[in-house]
Design a protein around this motif. Structure first.
Motif: not given
Length: 612
Positions: A272, A283, A327, A351, A385, A403
Protein backbone atom coordinates in the motif's frame (compact mmCIF):
# COMPACT_ATOMS: atom_id res chain seq x y z
CA UNK A 1 52.53 8.47 5.53
CA UNK A 2 53.34 11.71 3.72
CA UNK A 3 51.93 14.87 5.44
CA UNK A 4 49.71 15.75 2.47
CA UNK A 5 48.29 12.23 2.37
CA UNK A 6 47.79 12.23 6.14
CA UNK A 7 45.96 15.56 6.00
CA UNK A 8 43.78 14.32 3.14
CA UNK A 9 42.96 11.14 5.06
CA UNK A 10 42.11 13.18 8.16
CA UNK A 11 39.82 15.43 6.15
CA UNK A 12 38.05 12.42 4.65
CA UNK A 13 37.65 10.88 8.13
CA UNK A 14 36.39 14.11 9.68
CA UNK A 15 34.06 15.06 6.85
CA UNK A 16 32.65 11.63 6.04
CA UNK A 17 29.64 12.00 8.37
CA UNK A 18 28.86 15.43 6.96
CA UNK A 19 29.20 14.18 3.39
CA UNK A 20 26.98 11.23 4.19
CA UNK A 21 24.42 13.61 5.64
CA UNK A 22 24.47 15.72 2.47
CA UNK A 23 24.14 12.68 0.21
CA UNK A 24 21.45 11.26 2.46
CA UNK A 25 19.49 14.50 2.36
CA UNK A 26 19.53 14.52 -1.42
CA UNK A 27 18.52 10.86 -1.66
CA UNK A 28 15.78 11.36 0.91
CA UNK A 29 14.39 14.35 -0.98
CA UNK A 30 14.36 12.42 -4.25
CA UNK A 31 13.05 9.04 -3.11
CA UNK A 32 11.48 9.27 0.37
CA UNK A 33 10.05 12.71 1.08
CA UNK A 34 6.91 12.21 -1.00
CA UNK A 35 5.53 9.80 1.58
CA UNK A 36 7.35 10.71 4.78
CA UNK A 37 6.99 14.50 4.50
CA UNK A 38 3.47 14.54 3.08
CA UNK A 39 1.44 17.55 4.11
CA UNK A 40 -1.52 15.41 5.10
CA UNK A 41 -0.29 13.20 7.90
CA UNK A 42 -2.93 10.56 7.48
CA UNK A 43 -0.53 8.50 5.40
CA UNK A 44 0.62 5.19 6.90
CA UNK A 45 4.32 5.97 7.01
CA UNK A 46 6.31 7.56 9.86
CA UNK A 47 7.34 11.20 9.58
CA UNK A 48 10.82 12.60 10.07
CA UNK A 49 10.30 13.22 13.77
CA UNK A 50 9.45 9.56 14.33
CA UNK A 51 12.49 8.35 12.41
CA UNK A 52 14.79 10.62 14.41
CA UNK A 53 13.91 8.50 17.43
CA UNK A 54 14.97 5.30 15.68
CA UNK A 55 18.44 3.80 15.65
CA UNK A 56 20.67 3.85 12.57
CA UNK A 57 20.77 0.04 12.58
CA UNK A 58 16.99 -0.27 12.67
CA UNK A 59 16.44 2.09 9.74
CA UNK A 60 19.26 0.52 7.72
CA UNK A 61 17.83 -2.94 8.36
CA UNK A 62 14.39 -1.75 7.31
CA UNK A 63 15.82 -0.39 4.04
CA UNK A 64 17.99 -3.43 3.37
CA UNK A 65 15.94 -6.49 4.30
CA UNK A 66 12.90 -5.13 6.09
CA UNK A 67 9.58 -3.59 5.16
CA UNK A 68 11.14 -0.82 3.02
CA UNK A 69 13.44 -3.15 1.05
CA UNK A 70 11.09 -3.23 -1.95
CA UNK A 71 11.09 0.57 -2.14
CA UNK A 72 14.86 0.85 -1.69
CA UNK A 73 15.87 -2.02 -3.99
CA UNK A 74 17.42 0.34 -6.57
CA UNK A 75 19.61 2.07 -3.98
CA UNK A 76 23.16 0.88 -3.31
CA UNK A 77 24.37 -0.17 0.15
CA UNK A 78 26.16 3.17 0.52
CA UNK A 79 23.02 5.08 -0.44
CA UNK A 80 20.92 3.16 2.08
CA UNK A 81 23.45 3.94 4.79
CA UNK A 82 23.43 7.60 3.82
CA UNK A 83 19.64 7.74 4.04
CA UNK A 84 19.67 5.98 7.42
CA UNK A 85 22.27 8.41 8.72
CA UNK A 86 20.31 11.42 7.47
CA UNK A 87 16.88 10.49 8.83
CA UNK A 88 18.17 9.37 12.25
CA UNK A 89 21.08 11.76 12.69
CA UNK A 90 23.06 8.76 13.94
CA UNK A 91 25.68 6.27 12.82
CA UNK A 92 26.05 2.51 13.30
CA UNK A 93 26.26 1.31 16.91
CA UNK A 94 28.88 -1.31 16.10
CA UNK A 95 26.68 -4.17 17.21
CA UNK A 96 26.90 -3.51 20.95
CA UNK A 97 24.49 -5.80 22.78
CA UNK A 98 21.74 -3.57 24.11
CA UNK A 99 20.43 -6.21 26.50
CA UNK A 100 23.74 -6.90 28.27
CA UNK A 101 22.30 -5.49 31.49
CA UNK A 102 19.29 -6.82 33.31
CA UNK A 103 20.05 -10.51 32.85
CA UNK A 104 18.39 -12.84 35.35
CA UNK A 105 20.86 -14.01 37.97
CA UNK A 106 19.59 -17.58 37.88
CA UNK A 107 19.45 -19.71 34.75
CA UNK A 108 15.94 -20.78 33.76
CA UNK A 109 15.37 -24.51 34.31
CA UNK A 110 11.60 -24.55 34.14
CA UNK A 111 8.60 -22.33 34.40
CA UNK A 112 8.61 -20.37 37.68
CA UNK A 113 4.82 -20.57 37.93
CA UNK A 114 2.25 -23.25 36.96
CA UNK A 115 1.27 -23.28 33.28
CA UNK A 116 -2.40 -23.61 34.23
CA UNK A 117 -2.10 -20.50 36.41
CA UNK A 118 -2.65 -16.85 35.42
CA UNK A 119 -1.77 -16.28 31.78
CA UNK A 120 -2.45 -14.15 28.70
CA UNK A 121 -1.78 -16.15 25.55
CA UNK A 122 -1.57 -14.50 22.13
CA UNK A 123 -3.40 -11.41 20.94
CA UNK A 124 -6.91 -11.90 22.25
CA UNK A 125 -6.27 -14.13 25.32
CA UNK A 126 -8.59 -16.87 23.93
CA UNK A 127 -9.49 -18.49 20.60
CA UNK A 128 -12.40 -16.06 20.22
CA UNK A 129 -10.04 -13.05 20.55
CA UNK A 130 -12.28 -11.53 23.24
CA UNK A 131 -9.51 -9.62 25.05
CA UNK A 132 -11.54 -10.38 28.19
CA UNK A 133 -9.54 -11.74 31.13
CA UNK A 134 -11.64 -13.67 33.69
CA UNK A 135 -11.25 -12.84 37.38
CA UNK A 136 -9.19 -15.94 38.28
CA UNK A 137 -6.71 -15.23 35.48
CA UNK A 138 -6.58 -11.46 36.01
CA UNK A 139 -5.86 -11.60 39.73
CA UNK A 140 -6.96 -7.98 39.75
CA UNK A 141 -10.32 -6.61 40.89
CA UNK A 142 -12.11 -3.36 40.23
CA UNK A 143 -11.51 -2.38 43.86
CA UNK A 144 -7.74 -2.91 43.48
CA UNK A 145 -7.31 -1.07 40.17
CA UNK A 146 -6.96 2.41 41.81
CA UNK A 147 -3.92 1.08 43.72
CA UNK A 148 -1.95 0.03 40.61
CA UNK A 149 1.66 1.23 40.82
CA UNK A 150 4.58 0.99 38.39
CA UNK A 151 6.85 -1.95 39.23
CA UNK A 152 9.37 -1.97 36.37
CA UNK A 153 10.08 -0.72 32.84
CA UNK A 154 11.81 -2.56 30.00
CA UNK A 155 13.18 -0.59 27.03
CA UNK A 156 13.75 -1.54 23.40
CA UNK A 157 17.00 -0.05 22.05
CA UNK A 158 16.83 2.51 19.25
CA UNK A 159 13.06 2.30 18.92
CA UNK A 160 10.48 5.05 18.40
CA UNK A 161 7.58 2.62 18.78
CA UNK A 162 6.73 -0.11 21.25
CA UNK A 163 4.41 -2.13 19.05
CA UNK A 164 4.45 -5.79 20.14
CA UNK A 165 2.21 -6.94 23.01
CA UNK A 166 3.54 -9.37 25.61
CA UNK A 167 2.41 -12.93 26.18
CA UNK A 168 2.41 -14.24 29.78
CA UNK A 169 2.75 -17.97 30.47
CA UNK A 170 4.04 -19.85 33.51
CA UNK A 171 5.59 -16.74 35.03
CA UNK A 172 7.49 -15.89 31.83
CA UNK A 173 6.89 -12.99 29.47
CA UNK A 174 7.56 -13.20 25.72
CA UNK A 175 7.67 -10.10 23.52
CA UNK A 176 9.05 -8.97 20.16
CA UNK A 177 10.59 -5.64 19.25
CA UNK A 178 11.93 -3.39 16.54
CA UNK A 179 15.43 -4.58 17.45
CA UNK A 180 14.82 -7.80 15.50
CA UNK A 181 14.72 -9.91 18.61
CA UNK A 182 12.22 -11.81 20.67
CA UNK A 183 12.83 -11.35 24.38
CA UNK A 184 11.98 -13.79 27.17
CA UNK A 185 11.67 -12.03 30.54
CA UNK A 186 10.71 -12.97 34.05
CA UNK A 187 7.15 -11.67 34.23
CA UNK A 188 7.48 -10.51 37.84
CA UNK A 189 10.85 -8.75 37.74
CA UNK A 190 11.48 -7.96 34.06
CA UNK A 191 14.95 -9.53 34.06
CA UNK A 192 16.06 -11.09 30.77
CA UNK A 193 16.21 -14.87 30.43
CA UNK A 194 17.12 -15.13 26.76
CA UNK A 195 16.82 -13.35 23.42
CA UNK A 196 16.29 -14.81 19.96
CA UNK A 197 17.42 -12.98 16.81
CA UNK A 198 14.88 -12.77 13.96
CA UNK A 199 15.23 -11.78 10.31
CA UNK A 200 13.02 -8.72 10.81
CA UNK A 201 11.13 -6.89 13.54
CA UNK A 202 8.37 -8.78 15.36
CA UNK A 203 5.21 -6.73 15.74
CA UNK A 204 2.77 -9.59 16.20
CA UNK A 205 1.69 -11.07 19.50
CA UNK A 206 3.25 -14.42 20.44
CA UNK A 207 1.27 -17.64 20.84
CA UNK A 208 2.36 -20.31 23.33
CA UNK A 209 1.57 -24.04 23.28
CA UNK A 210 3.04 -27.48 23.97
CA UNK A 211 4.44 -28.91 20.76
CA UNK A 212 2.22 -31.87 19.80
CA UNK A 213 3.90 -35.24 20.27
CA UNK A 214 6.89 -33.80 22.16
CA UNK A 215 7.80 -32.66 25.66
CA UNK A 216 8.66 -29.15 24.43
CA UNK A 217 6.80 -25.92 25.05
CA UNK A 218 6.92 -23.57 22.10
CA UNK A 219 6.23 -19.97 21.17
CA UNK A 220 4.93 -19.21 17.67
CA UNK A 221 5.20 -15.79 16.00
CA UNK A 222 5.79 -13.99 12.71
CA UNK A 223 8.09 -11.18 11.57
CA UNK A 224 7.90 -8.31 9.10
CA UNK A 225 9.48 -10.39 6.33
CA UNK A 226 6.64 -12.92 6.40
CA UNK A 227 8.60 -15.56 8.31
CA UNK A 228 6.77 -17.74 10.83
CA UNK A 229 8.80 -19.20 13.69
CA UNK A 230 8.56 -21.92 16.31
CA UNK A 231 11.03 -21.42 19.19
CA UNK A 232 11.61 -23.39 22.39
CA UNK A 233 10.00 -21.31 25.14
CA UNK A 234 12.56 -22.20 27.82
CA UNK A 235 15.81 -22.05 25.85
CA UNK A 236 15.15 -19.74 22.89
CA UNK A 237 16.35 -22.44 20.46
CA UNK A 238 14.89 -22.40 16.96
CA UNK A 239 12.67 -25.39 16.13
CA UNK A 240 11.60 -24.30 12.64
CA UNK A 241 11.20 -21.24 10.43
CA UNK A 242 8.90 -21.02 7.39
CA UNK A 243 8.50 -18.16 4.93
CA UNK A 244 4.75 -18.11 4.34
CA UNK A 245 4.59 -15.67 1.40
CA UNK A 246 7.22 -14.82 -1.23
CA UNK A 247 5.83 -11.42 -2.28
CA UNK A 248 8.57 -8.88 -1.40
CA UNK A 249 6.13 -6.60 0.43
CA UNK A 250 4.57 -9.38 2.54
CA UNK A 251 4.70 -9.24 6.33
CA UNK A 252 3.09 -10.82 9.37
CA UNK A 253 1.48 -8.29 11.70
CA UNK A 254 -1.14 -10.44 13.40
CA UNK A 255 -0.57 -13.22 15.90
CA UNK A 256 -0.66 -16.77 14.53
CA UNK A 257 -3.49 -18.80 16.08
CA UNK A 258 -2.94 -22.45 17.05
CA UNK A 259 -5.75 -25.02 16.94
CA UNK A 260 -5.57 -28.85 16.95
CA UNK A 261 -1.94 -28.99 15.86
CA UNK A 262 -2.30 -26.45 13.05
CA UNK A 263 -0.99 -22.88 13.12
CA UNK A 264 -3.10 -20.32 11.22
CA UNK A 265 -0.92 -17.42 10.09
CA UNK A 266 -2.35 -14.11 8.76
CA UNK A 267 -0.44 -12.36 5.94
CA UNK A 268 -0.46 -8.61 5.33
CA UNK A 269 1.79 -6.30 3.33
CA UNK A 270 3.28 -2.85 2.92
CA UNK A 271 2.57 -2.67 -0.80
CA UNK A 272 0.00 0.00 0.00
CA UNK A 273 3.01 2.27 0.60
CA UNK A 274 5.39 0.80 -2.03
CA UNK A 275 2.68 1.18 -4.65
CA UNK A 276 2.76 4.94 -4.22
CA UNK A 277 5.89 5.27 -6.37
CA UNK A 278 4.94 6.18 -9.94
CA UNK A 279 7.57 3.72 -11.22
CA UNK A 280 6.10 0.85 -9.20
CA UNK A 281 3.90 -1.70 -10.99
CA UNK A 282 1.01 -1.43 -8.56
CA UNK A 283 -0.20 -3.82 -7.30
CA UNK A 284 0.23 -7.62 -7.08
CA UNK A 285 -0.09 -8.59 -3.41
CA UNK A 286 -3.07 -10.59 -2.14
CA UNK A 287 -3.71 -11.17 1.53
CA UNK A 288 -3.95 -14.74 2.77
CA UNK A 289 -4.17 -17.15 5.65
CA UNK A 290 -1.54 -19.89 5.71
CA UNK A 291 -2.07 -23.10 7.67
CA UNK A 292 1.13 -24.75 8.92
CA UNK A 293 1.82 -28.01 10.72
CA UNK A 294 2.74 -26.91 14.23
CA UNK A 295 5.34 -29.65 14.65
CA UNK A 296 7.23 -29.13 11.38
CA UNK A 297 6.21 -25.75 10.00
CA UNK A 298 5.24 -27.38 6.70
CA UNK A 299 2.37 -25.69 4.81
CA UNK A 300 -1.00 -27.42 4.88
CA UNK A 301 -2.83 -24.86 2.74
CA UNK A 302 -2.80 -21.20 1.76
CA UNK A 303 -6.12 -19.42 1.22
CA UNK A 304 -5.92 -16.10 -0.59
CA UNK A 305 -8.39 -13.41 0.39
CA UNK A 306 -8.70 -12.50 -3.30
CA UNK A 307 -9.22 -15.68 -5.36
CA UNK A 308 -8.32 -14.00 -8.67
CA UNK A 309 -4.61 -13.66 -9.53
CA UNK A 310 -3.72 -10.00 -10.28
CA UNK A 311 -3.52 -9.31 -14.00
CA UNK A 312 -2.44 -6.30 -16.12
CA UNK A 313 -5.16 -3.64 -16.13
CA UNK A 314 -3.56 -0.70 -17.94
CA UNK A 315 -0.71 1.77 -17.58
CA UNK A 316 -0.40 4.91 -15.51
CA UNK A 317 0.42 8.32 -16.95
CA UNK A 318 4.16 7.58 -16.61
CA UNK A 319 3.81 4.40 -18.69
CA UNK A 320 4.16 1.97 -15.78
CA UNK A 321 2.15 -1.23 -16.01
CA UNK A 322 -0.59 -1.54 -13.37
CA UNK A 323 -2.19 -4.70 -11.98
CA UNK A 324 -5.30 -5.75 -10.12
CA UNK A 325 -7.21 -6.86 -8.18
CA UNK A 326 -4.92 -6.61 -5.14
CA UNK A 327 -4.85 -5.95 -1.41
CA UNK A 328 -7.26 -7.41 1.16
CA UNK A 329 -4.39 -7.92 3.60
CA UNK A 330 -5.03 -9.62 6.94
CA UNK A 331 -3.58 -7.36 9.62
CA UNK A 332 -4.90 -9.13 12.70
CA UNK A 333 -5.01 -12.51 14.43
CA UNK A 334 -7.41 -15.12 13.00
CA UNK A 335 -10.37 -16.22 15.15
CA UNK A 336 -11.10 -19.95 15.39
CA UNK A 337 -14.64 -21.38 15.61
CA UNK A 338 -14.46 -25.14 16.37
CA UNK A 339 -18.26 -25.44 16.27
CA UNK A 340 -18.38 -24.36 12.61
CA UNK A 341 -14.91 -25.74 11.76
CA UNK A 342 -14.11 -22.25 10.57
CA UNK A 343 -11.41 -19.63 10.91
CA UNK A 344 -12.49 -15.98 10.59
CA UNK A 345 -10.33 -13.10 9.39
CA UNK A 346 -10.88 -9.42 8.71
CA UNK A 347 -9.36 -7.85 5.59
CA UNK A 348 -7.93 -4.52 4.49
CA UNK A 349 -8.88 -2.33 1.56
CA UNK A 350 -7.98 -3.04 -2.06
CA UNK A 351 -4.78 -1.46 -3.40
CA UNK A 352 -5.76 -1.09 -7.04
CA UNK A 353 -8.67 -1.36 -9.44
CA UNK A 354 -10.77 -3.37 -9.87
CA UNK A 355 -11.75 -3.32 -6.17
CA UNK A 356 -12.10 -6.79 -4.68
CA UNK A 357 -15.41 -8.02 -3.28
CA UNK A 358 -13.48 -9.59 -0.40
CA UNK A 359 -11.69 -6.40 0.72
CA UNK A 360 -12.91 -4.53 3.84
CA UNK A 361 -14.67 -7.76 4.72
CA UNK A 362 -15.05 -10.58 7.21
CA UNK A 363 -14.18 -13.93 5.61
CA UNK A 364 -14.82 -17.45 6.89
CA UNK A 365 -12.49 -20.24 5.74
CA UNK A 366 -12.83 -23.95 6.41
CA UNK A 367 -10.27 -25.05 9.01
CA UNK A 368 -9.24 -28.24 7.24
CA UNK A 369 -8.96 -27.03 3.65
CA UNK A 370 -8.96 -23.22 3.50
CA UNK A 371 -12.14 -23.25 1.38
CA UNK A 372 -14.03 -19.95 1.51
CA UNK A 373 -17.28 -20.60 3.38
CA UNK A 374 -18.77 -17.11 3.29
CA UNK A 375 -17.91 -13.42 3.05
CA UNK A 376 -19.50 -10.25 4.38
CA UNK A 377 -18.15 -7.03 2.90
CA UNK A 378 -18.56 -3.84 4.93
CA UNK A 379 -17.26 -1.20 2.48
CA UNK A 380 -17.32 -1.94 -1.26
CA UNK A 381 -15.12 -0.23 -3.86
CA UNK A 382 -12.45 0.81 -1.36
CA UNK A 383 -9.33 0.83 -3.57
CA UNK A 384 -6.69 2.98 -1.86
CA UNK A 385 -2.92 3.42 -1.47
CA UNK A 386 -0.80 5.94 0.44
CA UNK A 387 -0.33 8.01 -2.75
CA UNK A 388 -3.97 9.05 -2.53
CA UNK A 389 -2.90 11.42 0.27
CA UNK A 390 0.42 12.43 -1.33
CA UNK A 391 1.61 15.09 -3.72
CA UNK A 392 2.17 12.59 -6.55
CA UNK A 393 -1.10 10.66 -6.98
CA UNK A 394 -0.05 8.90 -10.18
CA UNK A 395 -0.82 5.41 -8.85
CA UNK A 396 -3.84 6.38 -6.77
CA UNK A 397 -6.83 4.42 -8.13
CA UNK A 398 -9.48 6.43 -9.96
CA UNK A 399 -12.44 7.12 -7.68
CA UNK A 400 -10.41 5.80 -4.77
CA UNK A 401 -12.07 4.65 -1.57
CA UNK A 402 -11.94 6.03 1.99
CA UNK A 403 -9.41 3.49 3.38
CA UNK A 404 -11.94 1.99 5.79
CA UNK A 405 -10.36 -1.42 6.26
CA UNK A 406 -10.41 -3.64 9.33
CA UNK A 407 -7.36 -3.49 11.58
CA UNK A 408 -8.61 -5.80 14.32
CA UNK A 409 -9.69 -9.38 14.90
CA UNK A 410 -13.32 -10.51 14.81
CA UNK A 411 -14.55 -11.41 18.31
CA UNK A 412 -16.57 -14.61 18.69
CA UNK A 413 -18.92 -14.41 21.69
CA UNK A 414 -21.58 -16.70 23.12
CA UNK A 415 -24.32 -14.61 24.78
CA UNK A 416 -26.00 -15.62 28.02
CA UNK A 417 -29.00 -16.97 26.13
CA UNK A 418 -26.78 -19.22 24.00
CA UNK A 419 -26.87 -17.16 20.81
CA UNK A 420 -23.51 -16.54 19.16
CA UNK A 421 -22.24 -13.25 17.73
CA UNK A 422 -19.21 -12.38 15.64
CA UNK A 423 -18.52 -8.73 16.45
CA UNK A 424 -15.96 -6.29 15.09
CA UNK A 425 -15.39 -2.55 14.82
CA UNK A 426 -14.13 -0.85 11.67
CA UNK A 427 -12.09 2.21 10.70
CA UNK A 428 -15.30 3.57 9.21
CA UNK A 429 -16.50 4.21 12.77
CA UNK A 430 -19.11 1.44 12.53
CA UNK A 431 -19.38 -1.60 14.80
CA UNK A 432 -20.76 -4.73 13.13
CA UNK A 433 -22.36 -7.86 14.56
CA UNK A 434 -22.67 -10.94 12.34
CA UNK A 435 -24.28 -14.33 12.80
CA UNK A 436 -21.58 -17.01 12.53
CA UNK A 437 -24.30 -19.69 12.43
CA UNK A 438 -26.11 -18.12 9.47
CA UNK A 439 -23.42 -17.42 6.90
CA UNK A 440 -22.27 -14.12 8.40
CA UNK A 441 -25.72 -12.50 8.23
CA UNK A 442 -25.66 -8.93 9.59
CA UNK A 443 -27.40 -8.74 12.98
CA UNK A 444 -26.84 -5.03 13.63
CA UNK A 445 -24.56 -2.11 12.80
CA UNK A 446 -23.92 0.89 15.07
CA UNK A 447 -21.88 4.01 14.35
CA UNK A 448 -19.59 5.27 17.14
CA UNK A 449 -17.20 7.52 15.18
CA UNK A 450 -16.75 9.57 12.03
CA UNK A 451 -14.16 7.21 10.54
CA UNK A 452 -11.15 7.87 8.35
CA UNK A 453 -7.75 6.54 7.28
CA UNK A 454 -6.72 6.59 10.95
CA UNK A 455 -10.26 6.97 12.24
CA UNK A 456 -13.00 4.87 13.71
CA UNK A 457 -11.85 1.82 15.64
CA UNK A 458 -8.32 0.75 14.83
CA UNK A 459 -6.48 -2.04 16.63
CA UNK A 460 -8.83 -4.00 18.81
CA UNK A 461 -12.03 -4.22 20.82
CA UNK A 462 -12.92 -6.37 23.83
CA UNK A 463 -16.08 -8.26 24.76
CA UNK A 464 -17.69 -10.27 27.54
CA UNK A 465 -21.03 -12.09 27.31
CA UNK A 466 -23.00 -8.85 27.43
CA UNK A 467 -21.13 -6.05 25.67
CA UNK A 468 -18.42 -5.17 23.22
CA UNK A 469 -16.17 -2.28 24.28
CA UNK A 470 -14.88 -0.13 21.44
CA UNK A 471 -12.35 2.71 21.44
CA UNK A 472 -12.71 5.46 18.85
CA UNK A 473 -9.65 6.98 17.20
CA UNK A 474 -10.80 9.57 14.64
CA UNK A 475 -7.28 11.04 14.69
CA UNK A 476 -7.20 14.34 12.85
CA UNK A 477 -4.31 16.60 11.82
CA UNK A 478 -3.95 20.33 11.43
CA UNK A 479 -4.31 21.38 7.80
CA UNK A 480 -1.38 23.77 7.85
CA UNK A 481 1.13 21.79 5.78
CA UNK A 482 2.55 20.04 8.86
CA UNK A 483 2.12 16.63 10.45
CA UNK A 484 0.86 18.02 13.76
CA UNK A 485 -1.97 16.33 15.59
CA UNK A 486 -5.22 18.20 16.12
CA UNK A 487 -5.54 18.23 19.91
CA UNK A 488 -9.30 18.89 19.75
CA UNK A 489 -10.48 16.01 17.57
CA UNK A 490 -11.09 12.31 18.18
CA UNK A 491 -11.58 9.96 21.10
CA UNK A 492 -14.42 8.37 23.02
CA UNK A 493 -14.95 4.91 24.53
CA UNK A 494 -18.17 2.93 24.06
CA UNK A 495 -19.84 -0.15 25.50
CA UNK A 496 -22.43 -1.66 23.13
CA UNK A 497 -25.04 -4.25 24.02
CA UNK A 498 -24.14 -7.34 21.99
CA UNK A 499 -27.74 -8.44 21.57
CA UNK A 500 -29.07 -5.16 20.18
CA UNK A 501 -26.13 -2.95 19.24
CA UNK A 502 -27.40 -0.15 21.45
CA UNK A 503 -24.83 2.01 23.23
CA UNK A 504 -25.04 1.12 26.94
CA UNK A 505 -21.97 2.98 28.25
CA UNK A 506 -20.07 5.94 26.87
CA UNK A 507 -16.96 7.83 27.99
CA UNK A 508 -16.49 11.20 26.26
CA UNK A 509 -13.13 12.26 24.81
CA UNK A 510 -10.58 13.57 27.31
CA UNK A 511 -9.18 16.96 26.22
CA UNK A 512 -5.43 17.48 25.81
CA UNK A 513 -5.18 20.98 27.24
CA UNK A 514 -1.74 22.45 26.55
CA UNK A 515 -0.07 19.06 26.17
CA UNK A 516 2.19 18.95 23.10
CA UNK A 517 1.97 16.24 20.38
CA UNK A 518 -1.35 15.22 21.86
CA UNK A 519 -4.63 13.90 20.58
CA UNK A 520 -7.64 12.63 22.53
CA UNK A 521 -7.80 9.74 20.04
CA UNK A 522 -8.06 6.21 21.44
CA UNK A 523 -6.40 4.14 18.75
CA UNK A 524 -4.89 1.31 20.80
CA UNK A 525 -6.69 -1.94 21.54
CA UNK A 526 -8.77 -2.06 24.72
CA UNK A 527 -8.71 -4.81 27.34
CA UNK A 528 -11.32 -6.02 29.79
CA UNK A 529 -11.57 -7.64 33.23
CA UNK A 530 -14.79 -8.05 35.22
CA UNK A 531 -16.09 -4.56 35.94
CA UNK A 532 -13.19 -2.65 34.32
CA UNK A 533 -12.22 -1.65 30.78
CA UNK A 534 -8.69 -0.35 30.10
CA UNK A 535 -7.90 2.05 27.26
CA UNK A 536 -4.63 3.74 26.31
CA UNK A 537 -4.59 6.97 24.34
CA UNK A 538 -2.44 8.81 21.82
CA UNK A 539 -2.07 11.35 24.65
CA UNK A 540 0.09 8.80 26.50
CA UNK A 541 -2.42 8.21 29.30
CA UNK A 542 -3.55 4.73 30.25
CA UNK A 543 -6.97 4.85 31.91
CA UNK A 544 -9.30 2.38 33.60
CA UNK A 545 -13.08 2.87 33.61
CA UNK A 546 -15.91 1.12 35.43
CA UNK A 547 -17.98 -0.83 32.91
CA UNK A 548 -21.17 -0.08 34.82
CA UNK A 549 -21.17 3.69 34.38
CA UNK A 550 -17.91 4.76 32.72
CA UNK A 551 -16.50 6.24 35.94
CA UNK A 552 -12.74 6.85 35.87
CA UNK A 553 -11.05 4.46 38.31
CA UNK A 554 -7.35 5.04 37.58
CA UNK A 555 -5.02 6.78 35.17
CA UNK A 556 -1.28 6.86 34.57
CA UNK A 557 0.70 9.23 32.36
CA UNK A 558 3.18 6.98 30.53
CA UNK A 559 4.86 9.76 28.49
CA UNK A 560 7.98 10.28 30.59
CA UNK A 561 11.48 8.96 31.18
CA UNK A 562 12.12 5.71 33.03
CA UNK A 563 15.02 3.78 34.50
CA UNK A 564 14.80 0.51 32.61
CA UNK A 565 15.70 -2.85 34.14
CA UNK A 566 17.82 -3.66 31.06
CA UNK A 567 19.88 -0.45 31.19
CA UNK A 568 18.58 0.99 27.91
CA UNK A 569 17.56 4.69 27.75
CA UNK A 570 13.80 4.59 28.18
CA UNK A 571 10.97 6.95 27.40
CA UNK A 572 7.23 6.47 27.14
CA UNK A 573 4.97 8.27 24.71
CA UNK A 574 1.78 7.80 22.74
CA UNK A 575 -0.08 4.53 23.31
CA UNK A 576 -1.17 2.90 20.05
CA UNK A 577 -1.38 -0.58 18.60
CA UNK A 578 -1.48 -3.23 21.34
CA UNK A 579 -3.64 -2.92 24.42
CA UNK A 580 -2.93 -3.74 28.07
CA UNK A 581 -2.24 -7.33 29.12
CA UNK A 582 -3.50 -8.40 32.56
CA UNK A 583 -2.47 -11.61 34.34
CA UNK A 584 -1.69 -12.72 37.87
CA UNK A 585 -2.33 -9.37 39.52
CA UNK A 586 -0.09 -7.47 37.11
CA UNK A 587 -0.85 -5.19 34.19
CA UNK A 588 1.52 -4.62 31.27
CA UNK A 589 1.29 -1.89 28.66
CA UNK A 590 3.38 -0.69 25.74
CA UNK A 591 4.16 3.04 25.56
CA UNK A 592 5.64 4.96 22.63
CA UNK A 593 4.30 5.34 19.12
CA UNK A 594 5.90 7.96 16.90
CA UNK A 595 4.34 6.75 13.64
CA UNK A 596 1.56 9.33 13.27
CA UNK A 597 3.19 12.34 14.98
CA UNK A 598 2.46 11.04 18.45
CA UNK A 599 5.19 11.06 21.09
CA UNK A 600 7.84 8.45 20.31
CA UNK A 601 8.82 5.94 22.97
CA UNK A 602 10.30 2.50 23.53
CA UNK A 603 9.05 0.93 26.73
CA UNK A 604 7.04 -1.93 28.15
CA UNK A 605 5.66 -0.97 31.57
CA UNK A 606 4.63 -3.42 34.31
CA UNK A 607 2.24 -2.48 37.13
CA UNK A 608 1.12 -4.25 40.27
CA UNK A 609 -1.21 -3.39 43.13
CA UNK A 610 0.55 -1.32 45.78
CA UNK A 611 -0.07 -1.44 49.50
CA UNK A 612 -2.43 1.05 51.13
Amino acid sequence: MRPSVAIAAMLIWCCAPALAQQEGAALYASHCAQCHDGGDAQSRVPGRSAMQGMSFDHVLGTLTTGSMAAMAKERSDEERRAIASFVTGKTATGGVAADAEGRCTQQVRGFPEPLDGPRWNGWGVDAGNSRFQPADMAGLTAEEVPRLRLKWAYAFPGASVSFAPPTIMGGLLFIGGTDRKVHALDARSGCTLWTFATDAAVRAAISFAPLPGTDQFVIFFGDLRANAYAVNALTGALIWKTKVEEHPAARITGAPTLHSGVLYVPVSSLEEAAGSQASYECCTFRGSVVALEAVTGKPVWQAYTIPEVPHPTGKNTKGTQLFGPSGAAVWSAPTVDPKRNAVYVATSNSYSNPPAATADAILAFELATGKLLWKQQATPKDAFIVACYGADRTNCPDEHGPDHDFGQSPILVTLRDGRRVLAIAQKSGVVHALDPDDGGKILWQTRIGKGGALGGSEWGSAADQDRIYVANSDVRFLHDGTRRLDSTQGGGLFGLDLASGKIAMEVPPVACGDRLQCSPALSAAVSLIPGVVFSGGVSGFLRAYATADGKLLWEFDTARDYTAVNGVPAHGGAIDGPGPVIAGGMLYTNSGYGQWSGVAGNVLLAFEVGKE
